[in-house]
Design an enzyme around this catalytic site. Structure first.
Site, PDB file in Angstrom:
ATOM      1  N   ARG A  50     -35.880 -32.229  60.897  1.00  0.00           N
ATOM      2  CA  ARG A  50     -36.982 -32.524  59.978  1.00  0.00           C
ATOM      3  C   ARG A  50     -38.248 -32.706  60.809  1.00  0.00           C
ATOM      4  O   ARG A  50     -38.405 -33.700  61.503  1.00  0.00           O
ATOM      5  CB  ARG A  50     -36.662 -33.790  59.173  1.00  0.00           C
ATOM      6  N   TYR A  75     -40.121 -44.526  64.999  1.00  0.00           N
ATOM      7  CA  TYR A  75     -38.728 -44.467  65.427  1.00  0.00           C
ATOM      8  C   TYR A  75     -38.336 -43.214  66.208  1.00  0.00           C
ATOM      9  O   TYR A  75     -37.178 -43.100  66.635  1.00  0.00           O
ATOM     10  CB  TYR A  75     -37.797 -44.630  64.219  1.00  0.00           C
ATOM     11  N   HIS A  79     -39.903 -38.631  56.737  1.00  0.00           N
ATOM     12  CA  HIS A  79     -38.851 -38.647  55.721  1.00  0.00           C
ATOM     13  C   HIS A  79     -39.456 -38.408  54.342  1.00  0.00           C
ATOM     14  O   HIS A  79     -38.972 -37.578  53.571  1.00  0.00           O
ATOM     15  CB  HIS A  79     -38.120 -39.988  55.751  1.00  0.00           C
TER      16      HIS A  79
END
Length: 368
Positions: A260, A273, A264
């Site tokens: 990805r 992160y 998100h």
């Protein structure tokens, strides 16, 4: 092509390398030139759709949106391997599957807060979008079982992320599919992150594909950033689902290994992160660049044709946005669809809202 499923779950299927070079000539699917260019066009449309939706969300013209960038190869490649009669059950990031089914303009309405956008998907055999993680997978198996009992030559295809494999619904659905031998293709979109949880914290298994072994059927790992590999394996899985050989079960679990590129959702900050170096390393495997290089080398693309595709894509998206933003929603829709028979309390709430609208007018109620 059936033999592509008969391999170890860690023997990843790849047809094109990151530079678009063919590494498995025997697996190159027999697709016509226009079909191949059509796949590229839909991948371009999916990428530009993604960029446009994020732009609209940042402008306050769209709700929270889940980006697909980086996963166009698996979504377009796998859907092209299906029949239009097959039903797709997707999570919320597989916009490419909707693109490959024609991308009805009403799809934008869902992301703008209108349930009509979900209803329009039924016309192209796409089950309504699912937000609850893995909640749709048992439904896909149930639909597939019904199709088998009806004698229909149709398969159910359930898309979900790697995080969904940590949910009970995933395992219950897989077990049911194995026991009742349903024509189901399970598509695990392993994009390395379940929001901020990395793949290695989802499972101690070497692969997600091997989880199928516990339920009696095959699991295959695929380079999900390779649209041709995605097509070939999905086609083989569909053939098996409809006409298995002796001793074979119909369902298959496909693990598409990909990444990805973006957040998100538009409510997420991936910089918290993950490192940008990791993202850039995966961008070297970009499915659009990879497939474009393959087509260019075959003489199916040139600068003029790419420019024409880009212009047509942008024109189509502009028209879709104009239609969606011109849509005049009905507040009564807020009370529809939750119940087959509306409870008295909900009906009272609907009547109260109608009273307020009649008394004050919609402009007053929308006034901040």
């Amino acid at each position: 092509m059936e033999d592509v499923l008969d391999r170890s779950p860690d023997d990843r299927v790849q047809v094109l390398d990151p530079d678009g070079e063919v590494v498995a000539p025997d697996l190159v699917p027999d697709l016509g030139d226009e079909r191949l260019v059509g796949m590229y066009r839909d991948m371009k449309l999916a990428r530009r759709f993604d960029e446009r939706m994020i732009s609209l969300q940042r402008q306050g013209r769209l709700g929270t949106y889940a980006s697909l960038a980086g996963q166009e190869g698996s979504q377009i490649g796998s859907t092209y391997a299906l029949s239009d009669a097959d039903t797709i059950f997707y999570q919320y990031r597989e916009h490419g599957a909707v693109v490959a089914r024609g991308l009805p303009w009403e799809y934008l309405l869902y992301w703008m807060g209108h349930e009509r956008g979900n209803a329009a998907l039924a016309d192209v055999n796409v089950f309504p979008l699912n937000i609850s993680i893995a909640g749709h997978i048992p439904h896909a198996v149930g639909w597939s079982w019904a199709a088998k009992r009806d004698g229909a030559d149709r398969v159910g295809v359930a898309h979900f992320g790697d995080g969904a494999t940590s949910e009970g619904d995933f395992h219950e659905a897989m077990n049911f599919a194995g026991v009742f031998d349903t024509p189901t293709i399970f598509v695990c979109n392993n994009n390395q992150w379940a929001i901020s949880v990395p793949r290695e914290r989802q499972t101690a298994s070497e692969t997600f594909a091997q989880k199928a072994t516990a339920y009696g059927f095959d699991g295959v790992q695929v380079d999900g950033m390779d649209p041709l590999a995605s097509y070939v394996v999905t086609k083989a899985a569909r053939d098996r689902a409809l006409d298995p050989e002796d001793g074979q079960l119909r369902p298959t679990l496909l693990e598409f290994v990909q990444y990805r590129f973006g957040a998100h959702t538009t409510a997420d900050d991936p910089d918290v992160y993950r490192d940008e170096e990791e993202v850039e390393a995966w961008r070297e495997r970009d499915p659009l660049a990879r497939f474009g290089a393959f087509l260019w080398d075959r003489g199916l693309l040139d600068r003029e044709r790419v420019d024409a595709i880009d212009e047509a894509v942008d024109d189509r998206l502009a028209e879709m946005v104009d239609k969606a933003e011109a849509y005049d929603g009905d507040p009564d829709d807020l009370f529809a669809d939750a119940y087959a028979e509306m409870p008295a309390a909900v009906a009272e709430q609907r009547e109260y809202l109608r009273t307020l609208r009649d008394r004050h007018g919609d402009d007053a109620l929308l006034d901040e």
